[in-house]
Design an enzyme around this catalytic site. Sequence first.
Site, PDB file in Angstrom:
ATOM      1  CB  CYS A 169      41.832  36.881  49.346  1.00 33.20           C
ATOM      2  SG  CYS A 169      40.504  35.714  49.149  1.00 33.20           S
ATOM      3  CB  CYS A 170      43.126  33.352  52.117  1.00 32.98           C
ATOM      4  SG  CYS A 170      43.273  32.235  53.536  1.00 32.98           S
ATOM      5  CB  ILE A 171      46.718  30.161  51.376  1.00 37.14           C
ATOM      6  CG1 ILE A 171      48.088  29.469  51.272  1.00 37.14           C
ATOM      7  CG2 ILE A 171      45.650  29.389  50.607  1.00 37.14           C
ATOM      8  CD1 ILE A 171      49.174  30.090  52.127  1.00 37.14           C
ATOM      9  N   PRO A 173      47.671  33.974  47.215  1.00 37.02           N
ATOM     10  CG  PRO A 173      47.672  36.070  48.295  1.00 37.02           C
ATOM     11  CD  PRO A 173      47.058  34.701  48.361  1.00 37.02           C
ATOM     12  CB  THR A 232      43.031  41.310  50.827  1.00 32.26           C
ATOM     13  OG1 THR A 232      42.730  41.900  52.098  1.00 32.26           O
ATOM     14  CG2 THR A 232      42.004  40.242  50.518  1.00 32.26           C
TER      15      THR A 232
END
Length: 261
Positions: A169-171, A173, A232
């Site tokens: 999630c967030c950065i 990925p 996400t």
Amino acid sequence: MSSFNTMFAVRSLLRTAHIRYAAAAQFHATSNCCGAKVAVVLSGCGVYDGTEIHEASAILVHLSRGGAEVQMFAPDVTQMHVIDHSKGQPVEKESRNVLSESARIARGNITVLDKLSANNHDAVIFPGGFGAAKNLSTFAVDGKDCSVNEEVVRVLNEFHKAGKPIGLCCISPVLAAKVLPGVDVTVGQEEEEGGKWPNAGTTQVITALGAKHTAKNVTEAHVDQKNKVVTTPAFMCETKLHLIFDGIGAMVRDVLKLCGK
């Protein structure tokens, strides 16, 4: 009441209690044997130089609600730098260890990342925070030319090769985008939309890495069925905390669904 009636009533109560106990025991046994074993990889403690704490907490809450058995890991390395979170500025001549800082979130129950094996877990999840871009990789400095911590590379490849789900999630990925060729991820929307998505430019870097980006809203998760990667946006979006919490919940549920447990 006659002695016969009294004995009958006692036997009925014991029979009822036995049935209830057996049902409860069966429920707990089923819950314990069907829970997925999920590894959570942390990158320090604090949004600007480690794991985003709200994201980590949301992941742990949703995993608990989903009946998962959780074990937390972090690399035993020095942070890129230390940030004074009240000022948003680096602290001169201060050094912190990623494993030690991550232990704050894990309440001390944490294991060094090189001990994590896909053989012992059904899935792995990476919260965001700048630690993913500073301590698990050099993305914050080098962008598409970044390197990724060798243990993170190993873990991602192990779970991918084993066909076991990976949640990010967030950065975070960007870690999958760098390590797993052609993976399909989301970090949110592809336009800033008046500041709602201040890091929308990250989507261009993801495609430059050879990955695919799929635009999603903050309460949504994106599932790459082929690679079993679930992502996400979380705090890539400037919005209310409960919406971020909901999006992380969607990610965790999809990870657990892919576990088949």
